[in-house]
Design a protein around this motif. Structure first.
Motif, PDB file in Angstrom:
ATOM      1  N   LYS A  70       0.948  -1.316   0.163  1.00 37.81           N
ATOM      2  CA  LYS A  70       0.114   0.022   0.083  1.00 37.81           C
ATOM      3  C   LYS A  70       0.993   1.125   0.008  1.00 37.81           C
ATOM      4  O   LYS A  70       1.928   1.085   0.482  1.00 37.81           O
ATOM      5  N   GLY A  71       0.203   2.426  -0.550  1.00 35.40           N
ATOM      6  CA  GLY A  71       1.163   3.759  -0.556  1.00 35.40           C
ATOM      7  C   GLY A  71       0.991   4.154  -1.922  1.00 35.40           C
ATOM      8  O   GLY A  71      -0.040   4.029  -2.829  1.00 35.40           O
ATOM      9  N   LEU A  72       1.769   5.246  -1.991  1.00 29.75           N
ATOM     10  CA  LEU A  72       2.077   5.750  -3.353  1.00 29.75           C
ATOM     11  C   LEU A  72       3.048   5.352  -4.301  1.00 29.75           C
ATOM     12  O   LEU A  72       4.177   5.347  -4.113  1.00 29.75           O
ATOM     13  N   HIS A  73       2.581   4.925  -5.344  1.00 26.63           N
ATOM     14  CA  HIS A  73       3.560   4.158  -6.562  1.00 26.63           C
ATOM     15  C   HIS A  73       3.810   5.230  -7.586  1.00 26.63           C
ATOM     16  O   HIS A  73       2.666   5.600  -8.228  1.00 26.63           O
ATOM     17  N   LEU A  74       4.883   5.768  -7.870  1.00 29.33           N
ATOM     18  CA  LEU A  74       4.832   6.989  -8.842  1.00 29.33           C
ATOM     19  C   LEU A  74       5.979   6.706  -9.732  1.00 29.33           C
ATOM     20  O   LEU A  74       6.743   7.655 -10.294  1.00 29.33           O
ATOM     21  N   SER A  75       6.959   5.531  -9.753  1.00 29.01           N
ATOM     22  CA  SER A  75       8.147   5.394 -10.352  1.00 29.01           C
ATOM     23  C   SER A  75       8.141   5.417 -11.846  1.00 29.01           C
ATOM     24  O   SER A  75       6.971   5.377 -12.224  1.00 29.01           O
ATOM     25  N   HIS A  76       9.167   5.697 -12.515  1.00 24.11           N
ATOM     26  CA  HIS A  76       9.067   5.579 -14.060  1.00 24.11           C
ATOM     27  C   HIS A  76       8.150   6.638 -14.566  1.00 24.11           C
ATOM     28  O   HIS A  76       7.227   6.251 -15.580  1.00 24.11           O
ATOM     29  N   ASN A  77       8.393   7.526 -14.173  1.00 31.63           N
ATOM     30  CA  ASN A  77       7.495   8.896 -14.591  1.00 31.63           C
ATOM     31  C   ASN A  77       8.430  10.134 -14.756  1.00 31.63           C
ATOM     32  O   ASN A  77       9.698  10.313 -13.955  1.00 31.63           O
ATOM     33  N   PRO A  78       8.353  11.013 -15.729  1.00 32.81           N
ATOM     34  CA  PRO A  78       9.462  12.157 -15.765  1.00 32.81           C
ATOM     35  C   PRO A  78       9.100  13.350 -15.219  1.00 32.81           C
ATOM     36  O   PRO A  78       8.856  14.247 -15.652  1.00 32.81           O
ATOM     37  N   LEU A  79       9.197  12.962 -13.896  1.00 37.23           N
ATOM     38  CA  LEU A  79       8.801  13.979 -12.721  1.00 37.23           C
ATOM     39  C   LEU A  79       9.641  15.054 -13.057  1.00 37.23           C
ATOM     40  O   LEU A  79      11.078  15.001 -13.146  1.00 37.23           O
ATOM     41  N   SER A  80       9.248  16.424 -12.767  1.00 37.74           N
ATOM     42  CA  SER A  80      10.003  17.728 -13.357  1.00 37.74           C
ATOM     43  C   SER A  80      10.767  18.042 -11.814  1.00 37.74           C
ATOM     44  O   SER A  80      10.333  17.489 -10.708  1.00 37.74           O
ATOM     45  N   ARG A  81      12.028  18.667 -11.908  1.00 35.44           N
ATOM     46  CA  ARG A  81      12.824  18.732 -10.634  1.00 35.44           C
ATOM     47  C   ARG A  81      12.086  19.780 -10.000  1.00 35.44           C
ATOM     48  O   ARG A  81      11.439  20.723 -10.555  1.00 35.44           O
ATOM     49  N   PRO A  82      12.180  20.011  -8.616  1.00 31.83           N
ATOM     50  CA  PRO A  82      12.796  19.033  -7.642  1.00 31.83           C
ATOM     51  C   PRO A  82      12.106  17.876  -7.183  1.00 31.83           C
ATOM     52  O   PRO A  82      12.497  17.059  -6.255  1.00 31.83           O
ATOM     53  N   LEU A  83      11.093  17.287  -7.928  1.00 29.83           N
ATOM     54  CA  LEU A  83      10.205  16.034  -7.392  1.00 29.83           C
ATOM     55  C   LEU A  83      11.007  15.044  -7.291  1.00 29.83           C
ATOM     56  O   LEU A  83      10.879  14.285  -6.039  1.00 29.83           O
ATOM     57  N   PRO A  84      11.877  14.521  -8.189  1.00 30.57           N
ATOM     58  CA  PRO A  84      12.716  13.298  -8.208  1.00 30.57           C
ATOM     59  C   PRO A  84      13.351  13.201  -6.717  1.00 30.57           C
ATOM     60  O   PRO A  84      13.300  12.002  -5.990  1.00 30.57           O
ATOM     61  N   GLU A  85      14.082  14.410  -6.386  1.00 32.63           N
ATOM     62  CA  GLU A  85      14.958  14.195  -5.238  1.00 32.63           C
ATOM     63  C   GLU A  85      14.027  14.274  -4.007  1.00 32.63           C
ATOM     64  O   GLU A  85      14.364  13.650  -2.942  1.00 32.63           O
ATOM     65  N   ILE A  86      13.046  15.124  -3.852  1.00 31.10           N
ATOM     66  CA  ILE A  86      11.975  15.184  -2.809  1.00 31.10           C
ATOM     67  C   ILE A  86      11.299  13.681  -2.443  1.00 31.10           C
ATOM     68  O   ILE A  86      11.167  13.198  -1.464  1.00 31.10           O
ATOM     69  N   VAL A  87      10.975  13.024  -3.587  1.00 36.18           N
ATOM     70  CA  VAL A  87      10.270  11.713  -3.551  1.00 36.18           C
ATOM     71  C   VAL A  87      11.172  10.805  -2.780  1.00 36.18           C
ATOM     72  O   VAL A  87      10.920   9.906  -1.966  1.00 36.18           O
ATOM     73  N   GLU A  88      12.593  11.033  -3.102  1.00 37.34           N
ATOM     74  CA  GLU A  88      13.651  10.006  -2.205  1.00 37.34           C
ATOM     75  C   GLU A  88      13.656  10.293  -0.854  1.00 37.34           C
ATOM     76  O   GLU A  88      13.966   9.268  -0.174  1.00 37.34           O
TER      77      GLU A  88
END
Length: 298
Positions: free
Chosen positions: A263-281
């Protein structure tokens, strides 16, 4: 010894039919002179009949006389059609037709007024009969792995439906009738051709699991954030660049999830704009705090 060998050979013919060879008379019931009713299993809740993996290309006629059957499993055969006689089994509560070669369902399926669970996944359906909407007690419906691109408008009548699997089909958009199914707690539309999610998704007020992975979705509607019952939201493998600021309202999502079963938020393999990729980490709390502050300062 010869007699035993002959019996084994006949039994084997049920599973290893040569190309073009027709299925013989129903041997499971008739080899030892048994009545077809002897195949029925009487459990605590249902009278059931299982004919899984019998190599059948058609349903044996004796089946339509077993009116007391409530749970019927015809999965993983080679059935190309289900005859109108299906309507005679009007006590059916569970019907499994998974893994056949069905191109359509008979309209008489609407006569199964006690039907609660229907599996027709892994077939060749291109459409679903409108009469299925007469099965008002239907709670679980799987139509995954077919060739369906739309649903009948009458599906709005399936007000008891809680779990709907439409994955691996040919939907370009979520059918409008789906948004009327207010009892849904599970909706799977992964591996279709979706390009967006309509704002009307907010009407699915009891939705807990929503899967739209592996589509062509570019943005998420703000209204999705108002389904505060969500515990699993899977948007993996899409074309999403930004996330709605109100996503932090989905407080029942426990984490950023990587395992498909979590359960949770699955959002891998999307071209997220910065700074979202770092924040998701940093995890879900970090992401939600970022989105909340972003909204407050906008």
């Amino acid at each position: 010894m010869g007699t035993e060998h002959s019996k084994n050979e006949r039994r084997g013919s049920m599973f290893f039919l040569r190309k073009g060879q027709k299925l013989p008379a129903w041997e499971d019931a008739l080899l030892s002179g048994k009545e077809p009713k002897s195949l029925l299993k009487r459990g605590l809740y249902y009278v059931s009949l299982s004919l899984i993996m019998k190599g059948m290309t058609s349903v044996p006629d004796f089946l339509w006389g077993l009116s007391e059957v409530q749970k019927l499993n015809l999965s993983h055969n080679r059935l190309v059609m289900i005859p109108p006689s299906l309507g005679k089994l009007d006590r059916l509560a569970v019907l499994n037709l998974c893994g056949n070669c069905l191109k359509c369902l008979p309209k008489e399926i609407g006569l199964l007024r006690h039907l609660k669970v229907l599996f027709v996944n892994m077939n060749c359906l291109t459409e679903v009969p409108a009469e299925l909407s007469l099965c008002r007690k239907l709670e679980v419906l799987s139509l995954s792995h077919n060739r369906i691109s739309q649903l009948p408008a009458s599906f709005t009548d399936l007000t008891s439906l809680r779990k709907l699997n439409l994955s691996n089909n040919r939907f370009v958009q979520i059918p409008l009738c789906v948004f009327a199914l207010r009892s849904l707690d599970f909706l799977h539309l992964g591996s279709n051709r979706l390009e967006n999610i309509a704002e009307s998704v907010q009407y699915l007020i009891n939705l807990q699991i929503f899967i739209v992975e592996n589509n062509n979705i570019r943005t998420l509607p703000r209204s999705l954030c108002f389904i505060t019952t969500l515990e699993l939201l899977n948007i993996d493998y899409n074309s999403i660049q930004t996330l709605p600021d109100d996503l932090y309202l989905l407080r029942r999502l426990p984490r950023i999830a990587w395992n498909p079963m979590d359960k949770g938020l699955h959002l891998s393999h999307n071209p997220l704009s910065r700074p979202l990729p770092e924040i998701v980490e940093g995890g879900l709390d970090v992401l939600f705090n970022y989105l909340k502050e972003k909204k407050e300062h906008s």
